[in-house]
Design a protein around this motif. Structure first.
Motif, mmCIF file in Angstrom:
data_model
loop_
_atom_site.group_PDB
_atom_site.id
_atom_site.type_symbol
_atom_site.label_atom_id
_atom_site.label_comp_id
_atom_site.label_asym_id
_atom_site.label_seq_id
_atom_site.Cartn_x
_atom_site.Cartn_y
_atom_site.Cartn_z
ATOM 1 N N ALA A 64 0.838 -1.212 0.000
ATOM 2 C CA ALA A 64 0.000 0.000 0.000
ATOM 3 C C ALA A 64 0.867 1.255 0.000
ATOM 4 N N ALA A 65 1.968 1.234 0.761
ATOM 5 C CA ALA A 65 2.867 2.387 0.810
ATOM 6 C C ALA A 65 3.528 2.653 -0.533
ATOM 7 N N SER A 66 3.738 1.596 -1.311
ATOM 8 C CA SER A 66 4.393 1.754 -2.615
ATOM 9 C C SER A 66 3.442 2.233 -3.700
ATOM 10 N N GLY A 67 2.149 2.398 -3.379
ATOM 11 C CA GLY A 67 1.186 2.897 -4.353
ATOM 12 C C GLY A 67 0.309 1.826 -4.975
ATOM 13 N N ASP A 68 0.343 0.605 -4.436
ATOM 14 C CA ASP A 68 -0.497 -0.483 -4.943
ATOM 15 C C ASP A 68 -1.933 -0.252 -4.452
ATOM 16 N N LEU A 69 -2.813 0.171 -5.378
ATOM 17 C CA LEU A 69 -4.186 0.497 -4.968
ATOM 18 C C LEU A 69 -4.967 -0.741 -4.542
ATOM 19 N N LYS A 127 1.581 12.276 -1.773
ATOM 20 C CA LYS A 127 2.126 13.499 -2.391
ATOM 21 C C LYS A 127 1.997 14.712 -1.465
ATOM 22 N N ASP A 128 1.665 14.511 -0.214
ATOM 23 C CA ASP A 128 1.573 15.618 0.737
ATOM 24 C C ASP A 128 2.971 16.128 1.086
ATOM 25 N N THR A 129 3.063 17.410 1.385
ATOM 26 C CA THR A 129 4.352 18.012 1.729
ATOM 27 C C THR A 129 4.257 18.785 3.039
ATOM 28 N N TRP A 130 5.417 19.073 3.612
ATOM 29 C CA TRP A 130 5.521 19.935 4.781
ATOM 30 C C TRP A 130 6.763 20.797 4.619
ATOM 31 N N THR A 131 6.806 21.945 5.301
ATOM 32 C CA THR A 131 7.905 22.894 5.157
ATOM 33 C C THR A 131 8.802 22.848 6.379
ATOM 34 N N GLU A 140 10.879 22.493 1.307
ATOM 35 C CA GLU A 140 9.651 21.720 1.183
ATOM 36 C C GLU A 140 9.998 20.236 1.116
ATOM 37 N N CYS A 141 9.421 19.453 2.030
ATOM 38 C CA CYS A 141 9.740 18.026 2.138
ATOM 39 C C CYS A 141 8.479 17.194 1.897
ATOM 40 N N LEU A 142 8.670 15.980 1.392
ATOM 41 C CA LEU A 142 7.559 15.066 1.136
ATOM 42 C C LEU A 142 7.225 14.303 2.414
ATOM 43 N N LYS A 143 5.951 14.262 2.753
ATOM 44 C CA LYS A 143 5.524 13.492 3.918
ATOM 45 C C LYS A 143 5.598 11.998 3.626
ATOM 46 N N TYR A 212 -12.101 16.141 3.070
ATOM 47 C CA TYR A 212 -10.665 16.131 3.345
ATOM 48 C C TYR A 212 -9.934 15.011 2.611
ATOM 49 N N LEU A 213 -10.638 13.949 2.253
ATOM 50 C CA LEU A 213 -9.977 12.833 1.570
ATOM 51 C C LEU A 213 -9.236 13.304 0.323
ATOM 52 N N THR A 214 -9.789 14.278 -0.392
ATOM 53 C CA THR A 214 -9.128 14.800 -1.599
ATOM 54 C C THR A 214 -8.577 16.212 -1.386
ATOM 55 N N HIS A 215 -8.669 16.738 -0.157
ATOM 56 C CA HIS A 215 -8.244 18.112 0.157
ATOM 57 C C HIS A 215 -9.069 19.145 -0.604
ATOM 58 N N ALA A 216 -10.322 18.824 -0.866
ATOM 59 C CA ALA A 216 -11.153 19.716 -1.682
ATOM 60 C C ALA A 216 -11.267 21.108 -1.085
ATOM 61 N N LYS A 217 -11.321 21.223 0.258
ATOM 62 C CA LYS A 217 -11.455 22.528 0.903
ATOM 63 C C LYS A 217 -10.112 23.175 1.234
ATOM 64 N N TYR A 218 -9.027 22.453 0.962
ATOM 65 C CA TYR A 218 -7.700 22.927 1.358
ATOM 66 C C TYR A 218 -6.882 23.224 0.109
ATOM 67 N N GLU A 219 -7.051 24.440 -0.389
ATOM 68 C CA GLU A 219 -6.452 24.831 -1.667
ATOM 69 C C GLU A 219 -4.939 24.723 -1.655
ATOM 70 N N GLU A 220 -4.298 24.972 -0.491
ATOM 71 C CA GLU A 220 -2.840 24.981 -0.430
ATOM 72 C C GLU A 220 -2.249 23.576 -0.410
ATOM 73 N N LYS A 221 -3.078 22.557 -0.159
ATOM 74 C CA LYS A 221 -2.595 21.183 -0.126
ATOM 75 C C LYS A 221 -2.701 20.535 -1.508
ATOM 76 N N PHE A 222 -2.006 19.419 -1.673
ATOM 77 C CA PHE A 222 -2.079 18.701 -2.946
ATOM 78 C C PHE A 222 -3.514 18.226 -3.181
ATOM 79 N N GLN A 223 -3.998 18.461 -4.396
ATOM 80 C CA GLN A 223 -5.367 18.091 -4.727
ATOM 81 C C GLN A 223 -5.398 16.690 -5.351
ATOM 82 N N TYR A 224 -5.974 15.737 -4.615
ATOM 83 C CA TYR A 224 -6.064 14.357 -5.096
ATOM 84 C C TYR A 224 -7.304 14.180 -5.968
ATOM 85 N N ASP A 225 -7.192 13.294 -6.936
ATOM 86 C CA ASP A 225 -8.300 12.994 -7.841
ATOM 87 C C ASP A 225 -9.370 12.218 -7.070
ATOM 88 N N PRO A 226 -10.620 12.645 -7.132
ATOM 89 C CA PRO A 226 -11.682 11.894 -6.435
ATOM 90 C C PRO A 226 -11.723 10.419 -6.834
#
Length: 670
Positions: A64-69, A127-131, A140-143, A212-226
């Motif tokens: 799952a961590a490697s991106g296997d859906l 793909k989330d980041t933190w500063t 800017e670092c990748l979480k 929050y699952l896709t960060h729809a309300k959080y413009e500054e965060k990475f926007q995930y595809d629904p």
């Protein structure tokens, strides 16, 4: 079902929750647990894996961590299964070993019938980041990869009322296999309700979690595809997203306001402690959003830090100024577009580099053209770009600022500011030196001085600007090269940036040191265009030191001269290898400058000339027989007279053969 007892982590059954956890085996109790190791380490009871072996559980998390859906979907199904499992999940090993169970364990686990999940949605966030602000510059670092999962429970009738078919938060956290605090977001009371397609009305708390699952309300965060949200149970996520997204997007403003209110105290603390500067805030969109909503509060914190630094700097200045170092005022003059600002910027860069080699971090500021000292603060280097008299509130303030051995508090518009005491203050101006001094004393621009001079009587007493002239450490005259940047672009067929570098290489820079002479004399002050502005009386002479070709070499020469002459503490702190290399290079540059200085002195013996165009006095270096022109006016006044590209002397091209050559007769035999 849970009995609803309350306490730490215990409360009525929850209607929904959102879990967050990194995808590392050690963060899931049922995945990495080695029974003996965990029991010995912290007494944690190893939870049953519901049929998975340890290797299978570890593989599920790692895939799952490697991106296997498929693995992400499998993890969602596993969590739903653990919540719905009927029977003992945690006490399997205790029961098998014949150990006695506590009342709570008996009630909560062995008799639990399992929760009933109505809907569940899980998504991988990789793909989330933190500063990171711990270094000199924000990074800017990748979480770490992690999952968010929203679980909604069914309702059931109990004692005539509807309650969630779940359990207490603490028990649900143990079932999932993660800590409760910081990892599980519980329902919040209040707020409106919204319609979910295929489900019905839901609370705003649940609606926010789905957004929050896709960060729809959080413009500054990475926007995930629904489409990346996996539906583990219940109605599909995509129809919900399509129905709710317009309102979610409108909610961004409210979220930003809420985030700013939560983050402002942390930002204020970092401003006060000096971890974050205003420049960092303005370059970071997240911090800027907080600053924009709490500007006064953050400005107060920044000012508090600035005042504290200024006080510390004042104490240090009072201890060392005049003993270990003295201030240097540098006036850089020259016609417009001659390269003054390029020289000043290069000089400050080299001073900063030398200070860095000595273990000091010098700050450079470029204050505005008015009330400049209010923005100097505790900076060591100041660049007053294209200075005019308005840069200082008064002539007296300018004199105190340029005093090499004093730091006097500078008055501000609203309150007195910390006394600025920069190591080096560089003032660039297209005014002549006398023009700038007279304008500063009279508090009038050049055009007003010109008008006054044309209408006033000749009996007006000359102004005395010696205090200004003699407080300068160096006067630098930058001569405009014969070829402009545009000329170089055309001739060399290159871009503007490359042409500007050649322009800087061709610039001629003259150096002078103000010296006080015994005889006082009267000088007519003229603008660079030759207009008469008035008269001054002075004992100051601009003693020529020499000339150098090229901005870089000239800046290197002056930087070392300033350090040796006024900043002995920096020279003493330089590593030996740096000092040796610096001295060798300086001797080479100074050797060329001494030769040119002698030429200046030889020409001066014939008497100074006054330019027939601008009226400015100059030494007739390399100008015979065109000694009626200064460097700045020669080519413009006499278009046939240009500077030889080889020897740099002015020569008359009107009779040159062949036409168009760039060298003079002496450099082009035959």
């Amino acid at each position: 079902m849970a009995n609803g007892k309350k306490g730490k982590g215990k409360r009525d059954n929850v209607s929904h929750l959102m879990l967050t956890q990194q995808l590392k085996p050690q963060f899931w109790d049922w995945v990495d647990s080695d029974e003996a190791e965990r029991a010995e380490a912290d007494g944690t009871i190893v939870t049953q894996r519901l049929g998975l072996t340890r290797d299978e559980a570890v593989s599920l998390i790692e895939r799952a961590a490697s991106g296997d859906l498929q693995a992400v979907a499998g993890l969602g199904a596993e969590i739903v299964g653990r919540l719905e499992y009927s029977g003992s999940v945690f006490l399997y090993d205790k029961i098998a070993a014949g150990q006695a169970l506590t009342d709570w364990e008996s009630d909560e686990d062995s008799k639990h019938e399992g929760s009933r999940v109505a809907a569940a949605y899980i998504i991988l966030h990789d793909k989330d980041t933190w500063t990171d602000y711990s270094g000199e510059e924000p990074v800017e670092c990748l979480k770490e990869p992690h999952v968010h999962m929203v679980v909604v429970f069914e309702s059931e009738k109990r004692n005539g009322r509807s309650v969630p078919a779940s359990a207490s938060p603490a028990y649900l956290a143990k079932r999932i296999g993660i800590p409760l605090n910081g990892h599980i977001d519980l329902p919040r009371k209040g707020g409106p309700t919204f319609d979910w397609p295929g489900y019905g009305k839901v609370s705003s708390s649940l609606d926010n979690k789905l957004a929050y699952l896709t960060h729809a309300k959080y413009e500054e965060k990475f926007q995930y595809d629904p489409a990346e949200v996996i539906t583990a149970r219940g109605p599909g996520y995509l129809p919900i997203d399509r129905a709710r997204r317009p309102d979610w997007l409108k909610g961004r403003a409210h979220i930003k306001k809420q985030q700013a209110a939560e983050a402002v105290e942390d930002l204020v603390e970092k401003c006060i402690t000096g971890q974050i500067t205003k420049e960092v805030i303005e370059l970071d969109d997240d911090l800027l959003a907080v600053y924009g909503r709490h500007k006064r509060k953050v400005d107060d914190a920044l000012r508090t830090r600035s005042d504290a630094e200024a006080t510390r700097k004042r104490v240090e200045v009072e201890r060392t100024l005049g003993t270990e170092w003295t201030k240097s005022g540098i006036a850089v003059t020259g016609p417009r577009r001659s390269g003054k600002e390029a020289f000043a910027a290069d000089l400050l860069e080299k001073l900063t580099a030398l200070a860095r080699h000595a273990g000091q971090q010098w700050q450079t500021v470029r204050p505005p053209g008015q009330h400049a000292l209010e923005n100097v603060g505790s900076a060591e280097l100041v660049h007053h770009e294209d200075g005019r008299f308005r840069a200082f509130r008064s002539y007296d303030q300018m004199l105190r600022y340029l005093d090499p051995n004093e730091s006097v508090e500078a008055e501000g518009r609203y309150y007195s500011r910390q006394a600025p005491a920069p190591r080096v203050a560089v003032l660039t101006t297209s005014n002549t030196l006398y023009e700038f001094g007279l304008s500063s004393l009279a508090r009038k621009p050049t055009e007003v001085l010109e008008a006054d001079a044309a209408t006033s009587s000749s009996s007006r007493a000359p102004a005395d600007i010696d205090e200004f002239l003699l407080r300068l450490g160096w006067v630098v005259e930058v001569q405009k090269p014969v070829r402009t940047v545009d000329d170089i672009c055309v001739a060399e067929d290159i871009g503007t940036a490359e042409a500007f570098e050649i322009f800087k290489q061709e610039a001629m820079i003259g150096f002078y040191r103000p010296k006080e002479k015994s005889a006082r004399r009267t000088e007519t002050v003229r603008a660079r265009n030759g207009a008469r502005l008035g008269e001054i009386t002075t004992t100051a002479e601009m003693e020529p030191v020499g000339m150098l070709k090229g901005v870089d070499r000239a800046a290197r020469f002056l930087a070392v001269e300033i350090m040796h002459g006024r900043n002995g503490d920096i020279i003493a702190a330089l590593p030996e290898e740096i000092t040796a290399r610096l001295n060798d290079e300086h001797r080479l540059i100074a050797g060329d400058l001494v030769d040119r200085k002698q030429q200046v002195l030889d020409a001066a013996e014939l008497g100074q000339r006054r330019c027939g165009t601008c009226g400015h006095k100059y030494s007739a270096l390399d100008l015979e027989p065109y000694d009626r022109m200064c460097f700045g006016c020669g080519p413009e006044t006499h278009p046939d007279v240009v500077r030889c590209s080889q020897c740099k002397r002015f020569w008359d091209t009107s009779a040159a053969r062949p036409y168009g050559r760039s060298t003079c007769d002496a450099c082009s035999p035959g």
